[in-house]
Design a protein around this motif. Sequence first.
Motif, PDB file in Angstrom:
ATOM      1  N   THR A   9      31.751  51.781  40.486  1.00  0.00           N
ATOM      2  CA  THR A   9      32.942  51.871  41.320  1.00  0.00           C
ATOM      3  C   THR A   9      32.887  50.755  42.345  1.00  0.00           C
ATOM      4  N   THR A  10      33.962  50.582  43.063  1.00  0.00           N
ATOM      5  CA  THR A  10      33.989  49.629  44.154  1.00  0.00           C
ATOM      6  C   THR A  10      34.503  50.322  45.409  1.00  0.00           C
ATOM      7  N   VAL A  11      34.234  49.693  46.548  1.00  0.00           N
ATOM      8  CA  VAL A  11      34.737  50.188  47.822  1.00  0.00           C
ATOM      9  C   VAL A  11      35.593  49.101  48.459  1.00  0.00           C
ATOM     10  N   LEU A  26      32.383  59.308  41.730  1.00  0.00           N
ATOM     11  CA  LEU A  26      31.940  58.725  40.457  1.00  0.00           C
ATOM     12  C   LEU A  26      30.932  59.634  39.757  1.00  0.00           C
ATOM     13  N   ILE A  27      29.905  60.051  40.482  1.00  0.00           N
ATOM     14  CA  ILE A  27      28.856  60.899  39.891  1.00  0.00           C
ATOM     15  C   ILE A  27      29.448  62.211  39.379  1.00  0.00           C
ATOM     16  N   TYR A 107      34.135  54.268  34.872  1.00  0.00           N
ATOM     17  CA  TYR A 107      34.366  53.116  35.745  1.00  0.00           C
ATOM     18  C   TYR A 107      35.605  53.366  36.588  1.00  0.00           C
ATOM     19  N   HIS A 108      35.464  53.189  37.895  1.00  0.00           N
ATOM     20  CA  HIS A 108      36.557  53.417  38.837  1.00  0.00           C
ATOM     21  C   HIS A 108      36.930  52.118  39.561  1.00  0.00           C
ATOM     22  N   ASN A 109      38.141  52.101  40.063  1.00  0.00           N
ATOM     23  CA  ASN A 109      38.628  51.014  40.909  1.00  0.00           C
ATOM     24  C   ASN A 109      38.464  49.658  40.218  1.00  0.00           C
ATOM     25  N   PRO A 116      35.641  46.779  29.886  1.00  0.00           N
ATOM     26  CA  PRO A 116      36.943  47.163  29.318  1.00  0.00           C
ATOM     27  C   PRO A 116      36.835  47.611  27.859  1.00  0.00           C
ATOM     28  N   ASP A 117      35.790  47.158  27.166  1.00  0.00           N
ATOM     29  CA  ASP A 117      35.593  47.569  25.774  1.00  0.00           C
ATOM     30  C   ASP A 117      35.336  49.067  25.668  1.00  0.00           C
TER      31      ASP A 117
END
Length: 124
Positions: A9-11, A26-27, A107-109, A116-117
Motif C-alpha cells: 500500500t502507499t500513504v 491491508l493486513i 495491493y492498495h492505492n 498489475p499482472d
Amino acid sequence: MTRGVRGATTVLENKENQLIMNTKILIEEMVAKNNIQPSDISHVFISVTEDLNAGFPSKALRKIPGWTYVPVMCMREIDVPGSLQACIRVMMVVNTNEDQQNIQHIYHNKATKLRPDLLSKRGE
C-alpha cells in the motif's frame, strides 16, 4: 505447506497514524481474502521505502485481535531510483493447503502499479 502472501500500500504523508492505519487495512484484507487465522502465520516482514520513518507499521498488527504472538519485523526497502515512494510492502508467511496460484495478493492505492499482472488475473 508454507506460502507467501504479498501485499503493498502507499500513504499520502509520512505520519505514524497513516503508516499504522494503511498497514492495518491491508493486513486485514490479506487475511480475509486468504482465509488466514493468526495461528496459521509463521511470520510477517514489513518493508518501507526510505521516505517513511514516522513510525513502525508493524504496530498495526498489535491492533488486530489475536495477533499478540505473531512475529513481525520491519525493515527498509531497497532505494532504487524511480521506484514507488511512500510504499509499505508486506510479506506474510502462512501455513496453508492452498495452491500457490490460488493465493490472493493484495495491493492498495498507488501500490497497484507493482503487480498489475496479479490484479488482472482476478478481474480487478
